[in-house]
Write a protein that holds these residues in place. Sequence first.
Motif, PDB file in Angstrom:
ATOM      1  N   ARG A 105      40.610  -5.154  75.976  1.00  0.00           N
ATOM      2  CA  ARG A 105      41.808  -5.285  75.142  1.00  0.00           C
ATOM      3  C   ARG A 105      43.020  -4.668  75.842  1.00  0.00           C
ATOM      4  N   GLY A 106      42.812  -3.587  76.570  1.00  0.00           N
ATOM      5  CA  GLY A 106      43.918  -2.904  77.237  1.00  0.00           C
ATOM      6  C   GLY A 106      44.076  -3.258  78.697  1.00  0.00           C
ATOM      7  N   ARG A 107      43.510  -4.369  79.126  1.00  0.00           N
ATOM      8  CA  ARG A 107      43.498  -4.694  80.565  1.00  0.00           C
ATOM      9  C   ARG A 107      44.885  -4.817  81.174  1.00  0.00           C
ATOM     10  N   TYR A 108      45.925  -5.018  80.364  1.00  0.00           N
ATOM     11  CA  TYR A 108      47.287  -5.101  80.893  1.00  0.00           C
ATOM     12  C   TYR A 108      48.059  -3.790  80.705  1.00  0.00           C
ATOM     13  N   VAL A 109      47.369  -2.765  80.246  1.00  0.00           N
ATOM     14  CA  VAL A 109      48.023  -1.479  79.996  1.00  0.00           C
ATOM     15  C   VAL A 109      47.818  -0.557  81.194  1.00  0.00           C
ATOM     16  N   THR A 110      48.898  -0.217  81.841  1.00  0.00           N
ATOM     17  CA  THR A 110      48.911   0.799  82.886  1.00  0.00           C
ATOM     18  C   THR A 110      50.115   1.674  82.600  1.00  0.00           C
ATOM     19  N   THR A 111      49.861   2.897  82.186  1.00  0.00           N
ATOM     20  CA  THR A 111      50.949   3.784  81.783  1.00  0.00           C
ATOM     21  C   THR A 111      50.479   5.227  81.804  1.00  0.00           C
ATOM     22  N   ARG A 112      51.390   6.123  81.564  1.00  0.00           N
ATOM     23  CA  ARG A 112      51.072   7.548  81.430  1.00  0.00           C
ATOM     24  C   ARG A 112      51.693   8.023  80.127  1.00  0.00           C
ATOM     25  N   MET A 113      50.855   8.585  79.260  1.00  0.00           N
ATOM     26  CA  MET A 113      51.382   9.102  77.992  1.00  0.00           C
ATOM     27  C   MET A 113      51.114  10.594  77.896  1.00  0.00           C
ATOM     28  N   LEU A 114      51.995  11.259  77.197  1.00  0.00           N
ATOM     29  CA  LEU A 114      51.853  12.673  76.911  1.00  0.00           C
ATOM     30  C   LEU A 114      51.399  12.789  75.464  1.00  0.00           C
ATOM     31  N   VAL A 115      50.330  13.515  75.231  1.00  0.00           N
ATOM     32  CA  VAL A 115      49.853  13.772  73.877  1.00  0.00           C
ATOM     33  C   VAL A 115      49.934  15.280  73.671  1.00  0.00           C
ATOM     34  N   GLU A 116      50.721  15.682  72.675  1.00  0.00           N
ATOM     35  CA  GLU A 116      50.837  17.101  72.363  1.00  0.00           C
ATOM     36  C   GLU A 116      50.108  17.388  71.062  1.00  0.00           C
ATOM     37  N   VAL A 117      49.188  18.325  71.146  1.00  0.00           N
ATOM     38  CA  VAL A 117      48.417  18.795  69.999  1.00  0.00           C
ATOM     39  C   VAL A 117      48.883  20.217  69.753  1.00  0.00           C
ATOM     40  N   GLY A 118      49.897  20.352  68.904  1.00  0.00           N
ATOM     41  CA  GLY A 118      50.508  21.659  68.716  1.00  0.00           C
ATOM     42  C   GLY A 118      51.152  22.105  70.019  1.00  0.00           C
ATOM     43  N   ASP A 119      50.710  23.253  70.535  1.00  0.00           N
ATOM     44  CA  ASP A 119      51.254  23.795  71.784  1.00  0.00           C
ATOM     45  C   ASP A 119      50.544  23.273  73.026  1.00  0.00           C
TER      46      ASP A 119
END
Length: 121
Positions: free
Chosen positions: A18-32
């Motif tokens: 499903r994500g075969r066209y997804v190439t990216t970098r994401m930041l996930v912040e869980v509190g600090d």
Amino acid sequence: MIDGLTEAVNRRESLVRRGRYVTTRMLVEVGDLAYLVEIEQGRIASVRRGPFVMPSWTFALRAPADAWSAFFAPVPQPGFHDLFALLKKRLLRIEGDLHPFMANLRYFKEIFAALREETHR
């Protein structure tokens, strides 16, 4: 919490497809705590835990730790069951270039749902 994302996603071939066209970098912040998640053609290439000095990312998902904990509950309460439910409650902030996120919204919703399932196995 986010550390198990690689295994949760990469072993689900249908999700990777499903994500075969997804190439990216994401930041996930869980509190600090901050996590940089590298995605290459639908596979989670790496999850690195911060702190970071000026990290480069395409978009960021930021929420308090207790909101993420409620989201990752085995059966989340109403308002904590979906990323957009968290957004509506003003607990989640989505920042940056939203195009990759919105264009592949189902993929991103499913990777977090996969992580919820993996957490409670």
